[in-house]
Design a protein around this motif. Structure first.
Motif, PDB file in Angstrom:
ATOM      1  N   THR A 681      22.958   2.609  62.197  1.00 33.63           N
ATOM      2  CA  THR A 681      23.999   3.295  62.952  1.00 33.63           C
ATOM      3  C   THR A 681      23.999   2.804  64.394  1.00 33.63           C
ATOM      4  OG1 THR A 681      23.709   5.263  61.572  1.00 33.63           O
ATOM      5  CG2 THR A 681      24.869   5.552  63.661  1.00 33.63           C
ATOM      6  N   SER A 682      25.182   2.494  64.906  1.00 38.13           N
ATOM      7  CA  SER A 682      25.302   2.024  66.283  1.00 38.13           C
ATOM      8  C   SER A 682      24.925   3.139  67.247  1.00 38.13           C
ATOM      9  CB  SER A 682      26.737   1.571  66.559  1.00 38.13           C
ATOM     10  OG  SER A 682      26.949   1.375  67.942  1.00 38.13           O
ATOM     11  N   GLU A 683      24.033   2.843  68.185  1.00 36.62           N
ATOM     12  CA  GLU A 683      23.695   3.790  69.238  1.00 36.62           C
ATOM     13  C   GLU A 683      24.839   3.929  70.237  1.00 36.62           C
ATOM     14  OE1 GLU A 683      20.024   5.404  70.096  1.00 36.62           O
ATOM     15  OE2 GLU A 683      20.966   5.604  68.114  1.00 36.62           O
ATOM     16  N   SER A 684      25.652   2.880  70.360  1.00 29.09           N
ATOM     17  CA  SER A 684      26.777   2.917  71.288  1.00 29.09           C
ATOM     18  C   SER A 684      27.920   3.770  70.739  1.00 29.09           C
ATOM     19  CB  SER A 684      27.282   1.495  71.559  1.00 29.09           C
ATOM     20  OG  SER A 684      26.253   0.696  72.104  1.00 29.09           O
ATOM     21  N   ASP A 685      28.162   3.683  69.426  1.00 30.61           N
ATOM     22  CA  ASP A 685      29.230   4.440  68.773  1.00 30.61           C
ATOM     23  C   ASP A 685      28.714   4.914  67.419  1.00 30.61           C
ATOM     24  OD1 ASP A 685      31.462   5.508  67.614  1.00 30.61           O
ATOM     25  OD2 ASP A 685      32.713   3.709  67.797  1.00 30.61           O
ATOM     26  N   PRO A 686      28.156   6.127  67.353  1.00 33.89           N
ATOM     27  CA  PRO A 686      27.556   6.614  66.102  1.00 33.89           C
ATOM     28  C   PRO A 686      28.535   6.726  64.937  1.00 33.89           C
ATOM     29  CG  PRO A 686      26.804   7.918  67.969  1.00 33.89           C
ATOM     30  CD  PRO A 686      27.917   7.048  68.459  1.00 33.89           C
ATOM     31  N   THR A 687      29.847   6.606  65.196  1.00 31.86           N
ATOM     32  CA  THR A 687      30.790   6.604  64.076  1.00 31.86           C
ATOM     33  C   THR A 687      30.752   5.289  63.318  1.00 31.86           C
ATOM     34  OG1 THR A 687      32.681   5.757  65.363  1.00 31.86           O
ATOM     35  CG2 THR A 687      32.302   8.159  65.371  1.00 31.86           C
ATOM     36  N   LYS A 688      30.146   4.280  63.919  1.00 24.89           N
ATOM     37  CA  LYS A 688      30.014   2.983  63.256  1.00 24.89           C
ATOM     38  C   LYS A 688      28.637   2.927  62.589  1.00 24.89           C
ATOM     39  CE  LYS A 688      33.985   1.475  64.741  1.00 24.89           C
ATOM     40  NZ  LYS A 688      34.445   2.709  65.434  1.00 24.89           N
ATOM     41  N   SER A 689      28.656   3.072  61.258  1.00 22.93           N
ATOM     42  CA  SER A 689      27.411   3.164  60.501  1.00 22.93           C
ATOM     43  C   SER A 689      27.594   2.466  59.165  1.00 22.93           C
ATOM     44  CB  SER A 689      27.032   4.633  60.289  1.00 22.93           C
ATOM     45  OG  SER A 689      25.793   4.756  59.645  1.00 22.93           O
ATOM     46  N   ALA A 690      26.521   1.892  58.667  1.00 23.86           N
ATOM     47  CA  ALA A 690      26.566   1.201  57.374  1.00 23.86           C
ATOM     48  C   ALA A 690      25.344   1.573  56.557  1.00 23.86           C
ATOM     49  CB  ALA A 690      26.635  -0.308  57.577  1.00 23.86           C
ATOM     50  N   THR A 691      25.563   1.790  55.250  1.00 27.03           N
ATOM     51  CA  THR A 691      24.469   2.116  54.339  1.00 27.03           C
ATOM     52  C   THR A 691      24.495   1.149  53.165  1.00 27.03           C
ATOM     53  OG1 THR A 691      24.541   4.453  54.937  1.00 27.03           O
ATOM     54  CG2 THR A 691      23.469   3.894  52.864  1.00 27.03           C
TER      55      THR A 691
END
Length: 697
Positions: A681-691
């Motif tokens: 998960t991006s620390e800059s934009d937590p809406t950007k995440s990949a699993t």
């Protein structure tokens, strides 16, 4: 999963102290192999029991439970200064800073070493071994008075066996990256017109007490010393020197008040006549700087100090004392606390900074500073921290990344690789200027010993490695600090990754009672450095919510030459910058381990974002904003399987794919395979995440 704060100590010999305690053999040059362990010189023959700093703990190794278990990325194995020996010294690869023929590229300062003795106190090294009440001199003795000036000039500034090749010139050349050097001329010895205690007993430390009847104390040492020197060499010769080191015969109070006060005597009434005054009407104890009392003898010793253009030291003052006082001559103030104050106050910068208790660094630690010659604590002091190097002009601006707290919100996260300060190569550190000042809420230094006092203007990030003069710092890792632009102490406040009480014994009192290190003791900061990865025994991130900053330690590197560096990051809590953020993780497959063993998945994670131009920082930061920081987590629902991620944060440049490692353990009786889920998960934009998944077969 791990025991927190697991420590490693170097094993040192444990020797019982008796009146017949021996001496170590004379030191070898720094390049020589270390001598075989022998009796340590800081073993005080006056104490009836072994002191805690002479005892070590077995070296512990790190491993997760199970066969072939993984280890933390960067375990913290700090060592207290007290247990260090000369074996801890590590040369900086590719350097010979102690070469007296190499001058400072900016300036080589010329110092006059002016030696002073007294009607009641000859130079200790001119006396027989162990002949003083302090058990000095050790290692050398019976030096003719006419040769003492040359002896101390060589001991302080000529590489030889006794100083193990280490000099004042070497310290400044190393600390400044070759910019500043020191040359010494030696003069004297000059006999002072008054007795030693008439100079040592003064108003600040002794508060007007302890002067024998019929005598005048608080004499000005510099006035009499300079008069004797000028009478000998004349003003023209004196004018050829940039500064003066006044070297006084005997002990100094800084190095004796505790060791020959509360450490030797159970109470002030127990101080014996050997340590008492020549006036029988006075008590055998006297006032001292930090606590109520010490022995009269210790109180009568001079306290090292500096004024414009000169400093005073004694024979027990180690080489670091000269570096500390010369720093004052160059214009930087003290940055240390009273470790015994009421109310208590935490140390400011501790063992990491020459203007704090880094002055005490050296084999044997703080309680070995009474030795003559000074070959223990205070013989190998710490380098200056980044704030003071900038003030002294001994680090290039091109090697310091200057950021603005206010600009971080509009620029996004900054990622940089910082090299150990002793190496003097690459990026030396990061300075984050807080333009509108420290936004932290007020705290009360009278009720909270960990209160930093507020009022700071910057954060600094640098790397310390135990090599060169930093060999005798307690740890290697990332040093984070708050700093002020003006020398209003505390003007450097080390951020402690482990602020809890270190809970260590300082010394054992004569009745056998252990005395713990106070909360104000500088050694409380021995475990202050940040380390990469999880389960290190330290921390890998720090959030200052009030000042809207988040610091990360992302990774650790050590190159083939042994040079240490860390990848660090800092971002604003109030903005991610103009960049497009994105992340993608790709599935992978791994072989299952045997029951009870570990295996690993290596999962590719890609930064799918895109950089945009940024402005607002004090310098162009384009090269440092082209990355993102990702928080990594792993789990599995498979029965009997365990996951462990060695690094919970990682970084990737825009368009870059990086490997992320997840360890998996298969317990006895577990199902044969498992699906391990990894999320980035991006620390800059937590809406950007990949699993994604790693299938372990």
């Amino acid at each position: 999963m791990f025991m927190r704060r697991l420590r490693a100590k170097l094993v040192v010999p444990v020797v019982l102290l008796t009146a017949s305690t021996g001496l170590i053999t004379p030191g070898r040059a720094a390049a020589d192999p270390p001598p075989e362990p022998t009796t340590n010189p800081w073993q005080m023959r006056h104490w009836p029991q072994t002191q805690p700093w002479q005892e070590g703990e077995p070296l512990r190794t790190w491993s997760l439970p199970g066969t072939d278990g993984p280890t933390p990325v960067d375990p913290q194995n700090y060592e207290l200064p007290d247990t260090m020996t000369w074996d801890d010294y590590k040369r900086i690869p590719g350097t010979t800073w102690n070469d007296p023929n190499v001058k400072g590229s900016v300036r080589t300062f010329r110092g006059a070493l002016v030696l002073l003795d007294y009607p009641d106190q000859p130079f200790v090294v001119t006396q027989p071994k162990n002949s003083t009440i302090y058990g000095n001199p050790q290692l050398v003795s019976d030096i003719p008075r006419a040769q003492v000036a040359q002896f101390y000039k060589d001991f302080l500034n000529t590489p030889n066996e006794l100083n193990r090749g280490h000099t004042i010139h070497e310290y400044w050349m190393e600390d400044s990256g070759g910019r500043f050097g020191i040359e010494l001329g030696a003069f004297g010895a000059y006999r002072m017109p008054n007795k030693s205690y008439q100079y040592g007993i003064e108003s600040q430390m002794q508060r007007g007490a302890g002067c024998p009847a019929g005598e005048t104390c608080q004499r000005n040492l510099r006035t009499d010393a300079r008069a004797a020197w000028i009478a000998d060499v004349g003003e023209e010769t004196a004018a050829q020197y940039d500064f003066i080191f006044y070297l006084s015969a005997g002990q100094d109070e800084s190095a004796t008040w505790q060791e020959f006060g509360e450490m030797k005597f159970q109470s002030k009434e127990d101080v014996n006549d050997d340590f008492g005054p020549p006036d029988p009407a006075l008590p055998n104890w006297n006032n001292t700087r930090y606590v109520e009392w010490t022995s009269w003898a210790a109180s009568s010793n001079i306290w090292p100090n500096a004024t414009q253009g000169s400093s005073t030291q004694a024979e027990s003052s180690g080489m670091s004392t000269y570096a500390h006082e010369f720093s004052h001559i160059l214009g930087i103030g003290d940055n240390y606390n009273n470790p015994y104050s009421v109310p208590a106050r935490r140390a400011y910068s501790g063992p990491w900074e020459m203007l704090d208790r880094g002055t005490f660094n050296g084999p044997g630690g703080p309680h070995s500073r009474w030795l003559i010659p000074a070959v223990g604590g205070s013989s190998m002091g710490a380098q200056h921290m980044l704030r003071n190097k900038l003030k002294l002009g001994i680090v290039d601006e091109q090697n310091v990344l200057r950021l603005s707290r206010e600009a971080l919100g509009s620029s996004g996260v900054v990622v940089a690789r910082v090299t150990a300060r002793a190496a003097q190569q690459g990026l030396a550190g990061v300075n984050v200027a807080m333009g509108t000042g420290d936004l932290a809420a007020p705290c009360d230094v009278n009720t909270d010993p960990l209160c930093d006092g507020r009022g700071y203007q910057n954060y600094t990030v640098e790397v310390v490695d135990r090599m060169g003069f930093d060999s005798f710092t307690p740890d290697s890792g990332v040093l984070l600090a708050k700093t002020k632009n003006q020398d209003a102490a505390p003007f450097i406040w080390t951020v402690d990754a482990n602020p809890q009480d270190i809970d260590k014994v300082d010394f054992v009192r004569p009745d056998g009672t252990p005395a713990k290190m106070t909360i104000g003791d500088y050694r409380q900061l021995s475990d202050a450095l940040f380390h990469a990865g999880v389960d290190s025994g330290s921390e890998y991130e720090y959030v200052d919510t009030a000042n809207r900053l988040h610091f990360y330690v992302l990774d650790v590197q050590r190159d083939r030459r042994g040079i240490l560096s860390y990848t660090v990051a800092v971002r604003s809590l109030d903005g991610a910058g103009p960049h497009v953020r994105g992340v993608k993780a790709y599935p992978t497959v791994s072989l299952a381990p045997r029951p009870g063993s570990w295996s690993k998945c290596v999962v590719p994670v890609r930064n799918t974002g895109k950089a945009a131009p940024v402005t607002g920082h004090p310098e162009d930061v384009t090269a440092y904003v082209g990355s993102d920081v990702y928080r990594v987590a792993a789990s599995t629902r498979a029965r009997g399987w365990t996951t462990w991620v060695p690094n919970a944060v990682t970084t990737a440049k825009f368009g870059q794919t990086v490997p992320v490692t997840v360890y998996v353990k298969r317990d006895a009786g577990a199902v044969r395979s498992a699906a391990v889920q990894l999320t980035a998960t991006s620390e800059s934009d937590p809406t950007k995440s990949a699993t994604t998944s790693c299938i372990v077969l």
